[in-house]
Design a protein around this motif. Structure first.
Motif, PDB file in Angstrom:
ATOM      1  N   GLU A  12      -8.702 -42.048  19.828  1.00 24.46           N
ATOM      2  CA  GLU A  12      -8.038 -40.954  20.545  1.00 24.46           C
ATOM      3  C   GLU A  12      -7.466 -41.460  21.862  1.00 24.46           C
ATOM      4  O   GLU A  12      -7.979 -42.414  22.446  1.00 24.46           O
ATOM      5  CB  GLU A  12      -9.033 -39.811  20.818  1.00 24.46           C
ATOM      6  CG  GLU A  12     -10.250 -40.279  21.587  1.00 24.46           C
ATOM      7  CD  GLU A  12     -11.166 -39.151  22.063  1.00 24.46           C
ATOM      8  OE1 GLU A  12     -10.712 -38.014  22.187  1.00 24.46           O
ATOM      9  OE2 GLU A  12     -12.335 -39.453  22.337  1.00 24.46           O
ATOM     10  N   GLY A  67      -8.256 -25.997  26.055  1.00 21.14           N
ATOM     11  CA  GLY A  67      -7.143 -25.162  26.518  1.00 21.14           C
ATOM     12  C   GLY A  67      -7.696 -24.020  27.334  1.00 21.14           C
ATOM     13  O   GLY A  67      -8.850 -23.631  27.159  1.00 21.14           O
ATOM     14  N   HIS A 117      -6.555 -39.264  27.451  1.00 20.55           N
ATOM     15  CA  HIS A 117      -6.234 -38.027  28.164  1.00 20.55           C
ATOM     16  C   HIS A 117      -6.643 -36.790  27.372  1.00 20.55           C
ATOM     17  O   HIS A 117      -7.087 -36.899  26.226  1.00 20.55           O
ATOM     18  CB  HIS A 117      -4.737 -37.981  28.495  1.00 20.55           C
ATOM     19  CG  HIS A 117      -3.854 -38.088  27.283  1.00 20.55           C
ATOM     20  ND1 HIS A 117      -3.697 -37.060  26.382  1.00 20.55           N
ATOM     21  CD2 HIS A 117      -3.098 -39.115  26.817  1.00 20.55           C
ATOM     22  CE1 HIS A 117      -2.871 -37.437  25.430  1.00 20.55           C
ATOM     23  NE2 HIS A 117      -2.493 -38.682  25.660  1.00 20.55           N
ATOM     24  N   GLY A 118      -6.474 -35.623  27.985  1.00 23.17           N
ATOM     25  CA  GLY A 118      -6.828 -34.363  27.345  1.00 23.17           C
ATOM     26  C   GLY A 118      -5.645 -33.715  26.647  1.00 23.17           C
ATOM     27  O   GLY A 118      -4.648 -34.386  26.318  1.00 23.17           O
ATOM     28  N   SER A 119      -5.746 -32.399  26.446  1.00 18.08           N
ATOM     29  CA  SER A 119      -4.759 -31.692  25.628  1.00 18.08           C
ATOM     30  C   SER A 119      -3.539 -31.238  26.427  1.00 18.08           C
ATOM     31  O   SER A 119      -2.628 -30.623  25.871  1.00 18.08           O
ATOM     32  CB  SER A 119      -5.426 -30.485  24.977  1.00 18.08           C
ATOM     33  OG  SER A 119      -5.935 -29.644  25.994  1.00 18.08           O
ATOM     34  N   ALA A 120      -3.522 -31.529  27.726  1.00 20.76           N
ATOM     35  CA  ALA A 120      -2.369 -31.259  28.602  1.00 20.76           C
ATOM     36  C   ALA A 120      -1.688 -29.924  28.305  1.00 20.76           C
ATOM     37  O   ALA A 120      -0.503 -29.896  27.962  1.00 20.76           O
ATOM     38  CB  ALA A 120      -1.368 -32.417  28.503  1.00 20.76           C
ATOM     39  N   VAL A 127      -8.523 -31.980  22.482  1.00 22.80           N
ATOM     40  CA  VAL A 127      -8.939 -30.586  22.326  1.00 22.80           C
ATOM     41  C   VAL A 127      -9.092 -29.918  23.691  1.00 22.80           C
ATOM     42  O   VAL A 127      -9.261 -30.582  24.711  1.00 22.80           O
ATOM     43  CB  VAL A 127     -10.266 -30.458  21.536  1.00 22.80           C
ATOM     44  CG1 VAL A 127     -10.084 -30.886  20.093  1.00 22.80           C
ATOM     45  CG2 VAL A 127     -11.379 -31.260  22.197  1.00 22.80           C
ATOM     46  N   ASP A 147      -0.438 -27.820  30.098  1.00 23.73           N
ATOM     47  CA  ASP A 147       0.735 -27.536  30.952  1.00 23.73           C
ATOM     48  C   ASP A 147       2.041 -28.025  30.343  1.00 23.73           C
ATOM     49  O   ASP A 147       3.113 -27.513  30.679  1.00 23.73           O
ATOM     50  CB  ASP A 147       0.533 -28.146  32.363  1.00 23.73           C
ATOM     51  CG  ASP A 147       0.138 -29.628  32.342  1.00 23.73           C
ATOM     52  OD1 ASP A 147      -0.449 -30.087  31.335  1.00 23.73           O
ATOM     53  OD2 ASP A 147       0.420 -30.327  33.333  1.00 23.73           O
ATOM     54  N   ASN A 169       3.687 -37.996  26.438  1.00 21.62           N
ATOM     55  CA  ASN A 169       3.783 -39.413  26.112  1.00 21.62           C
ATOM     56  C   ASN A 169       2.914 -39.701  24.874  1.00 21.62           C
ATOM     57  O   ASN A 169       1.696 -39.542  24.926  1.00 21.62           O
ATOM     58  CB  ASN A 169       3.271 -40.221  27.315  1.00 21.62           C
ATOM     59  CG  ASN A 169       3.467 -41.705  27.146  1.00 21.62           C
ATOM     60  OD1 ASN A 169       3.700 -42.182  26.035  1.00 21.62           O
ATOM     61  ND2 ASN A 169       3.367 -42.433  28.241  1.00 21.62           N
ATOM     62  N   GLU A 224     -14.533 -28.776  23.247  1.00 20.51           N
ATOM     63  CA  GLU A 224     -15.081 -30.108  23.537  1.00 20.51           C
ATOM     64  C   GLU A 224     -16.334 -30.405  22.694  1.00 20.51           C
ATOM     65  O   GLU A 224     -16.694 -31.570  22.502  1.00 20.51           O
ATOM     66  CB  GLU A 224     -15.428 -30.239  25.030  1.00 20.51           C
ATOM     67  CG  GLU A 224     -14.225 -30.191  25.965  1.00 20.51           C
ATOM     68  CD  GLU A 224     -13.632 -28.794  26.184  1.00 20.51           C
ATOM     69  OE1 GLU A 224     -14.274 -27.801  25.770  1.00 20.51           O
ATOM     70  OE2 GLU A 224     -12.532 -28.699  26.757  1.00 20.51           O
TER      71      GLU A 224
HETATM   72  P1  NAD Z   1      -5.378 -33.703  30.760  1.00 25.50           P
HETATM   73  O1  NAD Z   1      -5.587 -35.155  30.513  1.00 25.50           O
HETATM   74  O2  NAD Z   1      -5.117 -32.862  29.579  1.00 25.50           O
HETATM   75  O3  NAD Z   1      -4.131 -33.533  31.765  1.00 25.50           O
HETATM   76  C1  NAD Z   1      -4.121 -34.040  33.079  1.00 25.50           C
HETATM   77  C2  NAD Z   1      -2.660 -34.216  33.541  1.00 25.50           C
HETATM   78  O4  NAD Z   1      -2.108 -35.321  32.847  1.00 25.50           O
HETATM   79  C3  NAD Z   1      -1.784 -33.018  33.210  1.00 25.50           C
HETATM   80  O5  NAD Z   1      -0.837 -32.844  34.243  1.00 25.50           O
HETATM   81  C4  NAD Z   1      -1.083 -33.416  31.940  1.00 25.50           C
HETATM   82  O6  NAD Z   1       0.187 -32.822  31.768  1.00 25.50           O
HETATM   83  C5  NAD Z   1      -0.968 -34.927  32.093  1.00 25.50           C
HETATM   84  N1  NAD Z   1      -1.022 -35.608  30.788  1.00 25.50           N
HETATM   85  C6  NAD Z   1      -2.105 -35.774  30.007  1.00 25.50           C
HETATM   86  N2  NAD Z   1      -1.756 -36.419  28.889  1.00 25.50           N
HETATM   87  C7  NAD Z   1      -0.438 -36.653  28.976  1.00 25.50           C
HETATM   88  C8  NAD Z   1       0.505 -37.281  28.098  1.00 25.50           C
HETATM   89  N3  NAD Z   1       0.165 -37.810  26.914  1.00 25.50           N
HETATM   90  N4  NAD Z   1       1.787 -37.344  28.501  1.00 25.50           N
HETATM   91  C9  NAD Z   1       2.173 -36.855  29.669  1.00 25.50           C
HETATM   92  N5  NAD Z   1       1.331 -36.245  30.539  1.00 25.50           N
HETATM   93  C10 NAD Z   1       0.043 -36.143  30.177  1.00 25.50           C
HETATM   94  O7  NAD Z   1      -6.628 -33.184  31.578  1.00 25.50           O
HETATM   95  P2  NAD Z   1      -6.994 -31.705  32.060  1.00 25.50           P
HETATM   96  O8  NAD Z   1      -5.755 -30.987  32.490  1.00 25.50           O
HETATM   97  O9  NAD Z   1      -8.097 -31.883  33.005  1.00 25.50           O
HETATM   98  O10 NAD Z   1      -7.571 -30.988  30.789  1.00 25.50           O
HETATM   99  C11 NAD Z   1      -6.820 -30.163  29.905  1.00 25.50           C
HETATM  100  C12 NAD Z   1      -7.695 -29.784  28.721  1.00 25.50           C
HETATM  101  O11 NAD Z   1      -8.014 -30.973  27.974  1.00 25.50           O
HETATM  102  C13 NAD Z   1      -9.033 -29.163  29.130  1.00 25.50           C
HETATM  103  O12 NAD Z   1      -9.313 -28.119  28.240  1.00 25.50           O
HETATM  104  C14 NAD Z   1     -10.012 -30.315  28.963  1.00 25.50           C
HETATM  105  O13 NAD Z   1     -11.308 -29.860  28.693  1.00 25.50           O
HETATM  106  C15 NAD Z   1      -9.433 -31.033  27.799  1.00 25.50           C
HETATM  107  N6  NAD Z   1      -9.798 -32.462  27.686  1.00 25.50           N
HETATM  108  C16 NAD Z   1      -9.958 -32.930  26.435  1.00 25.50           C
HETATM  109  C17 NAD Z   1     -10.243 -34.270  26.235  1.00 25.50           C
HETATM  110  C18 NAD Z   1     -10.356 -34.774  24.825  1.00 25.50           C
HETATM  111  O14 NAD Z   1      -9.926 -34.090  23.898  1.00 25.50           O
HETATM  112  N7  NAD Z   1     -10.915 -35.951  24.609  1.00 25.50           N
HETATM  113  C19 NAD Z   1     -10.354 -35.129  27.333  1.00 25.50           C
HETATM  114  C20 NAD Z   1     -10.144 -34.620  28.617  1.00 25.50           C
HETATM  115  C21 NAD Z   1      -9.858 -33.270  28.783  1.00 25.50           C
END
Ligand code: NAD
Length: 358
Positions: A278, A72, A281-284, A70, A286, A294, A85
């Motif tokens: 889960e 964004g 990582h987060g919701s990526a 979750v 970008d 992945n 979150e």
């Molecule tokens: P993120 O983990 O979403 O991304 C960090 C980097 O890792 C980005 O460049 C992203 O493209 C890459 N990445 C992440 N997962 C990937 C995947 N499966 N495959 C390829 N690349 C991947 O962390 P962030 O950018 O700090 O946060 C983005 C959003 O996600 C924020 O809103 C944050 O609050 C939220 N978040 C949610 C959770 C959760 O749902 N448990 C955990 C962490 C962050």
């Protein structure tokens, strides 16, 4: 018996990665029902709350929750109680998910992804168990106040309370011993017993619980040393059990040893083995909607679900073996791609795992 799974894809890449995990679960020939509901920012857009009543009710009546991610950028300015979150915190609290299990596995094929030398990390396979609902993160009292005496008298101070009740330590210690029994029968409890009362208490209780698990070799390590050993010789660990704040830090450190956030699953369990699964990582945002995320962390989270909540260990092993097989075939999403391997999309990675299952 039919297994019931709540599917909460969430935001960003959530839908893309969860879809692949659902395909894998659906291909195992098990008796499963998977019911989907909105969570996070998506749920806020639809229902004005990141964890709507109906989503929580679905989660409560299911054996396990398959969760995407979750968050964004468009939700960052919402008041705290409506932030995506909050859905995770709400699920943890309402379901009593006190045990967070985070494996850190570095598949030999990805050894170059780590910032450590391949010989130190290649083949790493450790499990960090973090207590999730107690400790200094939730202890009361906490807040700000004026110092009443001593050197800083009259100044403002911020303070928190580190605490654990006996039953909280006992139940997480049991999760640690039981996980160790299923692996190499070695458990390392991490604390700061040389300085903190809470940690000395933690250690005493863990030692007491260990009497019920004579087949498990228990060791203790101070958090500062554990943080150091984790980068010096990580393969010397197998299962680590620790409190909320130390586990928060150690599990992120261990995640970075593997160098690939898209590969790391996690589980949060309650006393009846109901769990939320889960990716770490987060919701990526970008890369959302580009079919390039992945999905393996989510597929491996589904494997953990099979093992810990659904008691389907052989199906879990089938999924994990299929993931190893696709890596062996040289298939890589963009985040783990290196020269000489084949770059694939999210859905192509899902296709390959499905094919490897059969
Ligand atoms: P993120 O983990 O979403 O991304 C960090 C980097 O890792 C980005 O460049 C992203 O493209 C890459 N990445 C992440 N997962 C990937 C995947 N499966 N495959 C390829 N690349 C991947 O962390 P962030 O950018 O700090 O946060 C983005 C959003 O996600 C924020 O809103 C944050 O609050 C939220 N978040 C949610 C959770 C959760 O749902 N448990 C955990 C962490 C962050």
């Amino acid at each position: 018996m039919t297994h019931t799974i709540a599917v909460l894809p969430g935001d960003g890449i959530g839908h893309e990665i969860v879809e692949q995990a659902q395909r894998v679960l659906g291909a195992l020939g098990l008796d499963l029902t998977m019911e989907q509901a909105p969570v996070g920012g998506t749920a806020y857009d639809l229902h004005g709350h990141p964890l709507p009543e109906a989503t929580l009710a679905l989660a409560k009546r299911s054996q396990a929750i398959l969760f995407g991610a979750v968050g964004g950028w468009n939700y960052d300015s919402l008041p705290r109680e409506h932030r995506p979150e909050q859905a995770i915190l709400g699920l943890r609290k309402n379901l009593g998910l006190f045990a967070n299990l985070r494996p850190a596995i570095l598949y030999p094929q990805l050894a170059n992804a780590s910032s450590l030398k391949p010989e130190i990390v290649s083949g790493l396979d450790i499990l960090i168990i973090r207590e999730l609902t107690g400790d200094i993160y939730f202890g009361q009292p906490r807040g700000m106040r004026v110092v009443q005496e001593g050197q800083f008298k009259g100044e403002q101070e911020g303070f928190d309370t580190m605490r654990y009740a006996e039953s909280e330590v006992r139940r997480i210690a049991r999760i640690g011993f039981e996980a160790a029994q299923k692996r190499s029968k070695k458990l390392c409890s991490v604390d700061k017993a040389n300085v903190l009362e809470t940690s000395q208490f933690w250690r005493d209780i863990v030692i007491d619980v260990s009497k019920d698990y004579p087949d498990v070799q228990l060791s203790h390590m101070y958090i500062d040393n554990a943080a150091m050993q984790l980068v010096r010789a990580p393969k010397e660990f197998d299962v680590i059990v620790t409190g909320n704040i130390f586990g928060d830090i150690l599990s992120d450190e261990a995640a970075m040893l593997t160098g690939s956030i898209g590969m790391l699953p996690s589980a949060s369990l309650n006393a009846s083995n109901q769990g939320l699964y889960e990716p770490s990582h987060g919701s990526a945002p970008d890369i959302a909607g580009k079919n390039m995320a992945n999905p393996l962390a989510t597929i491996l989270s589904a494997a953990m679900m099979l093992r810990y909540s659904l008691n389907e260990a052989s199906a879990a092993a089938r999924v994990e073996d299929a993931v190893k097989a696709v890596l062996e075939q040289g298939l890589r999403t963009a985040d783990i791609y290196e020269a000489g391997t084949t770059k694939v999309s999210t859905s192509q990675m899902g296709d390959a795992v499905l094919k490897a299952l059969n």
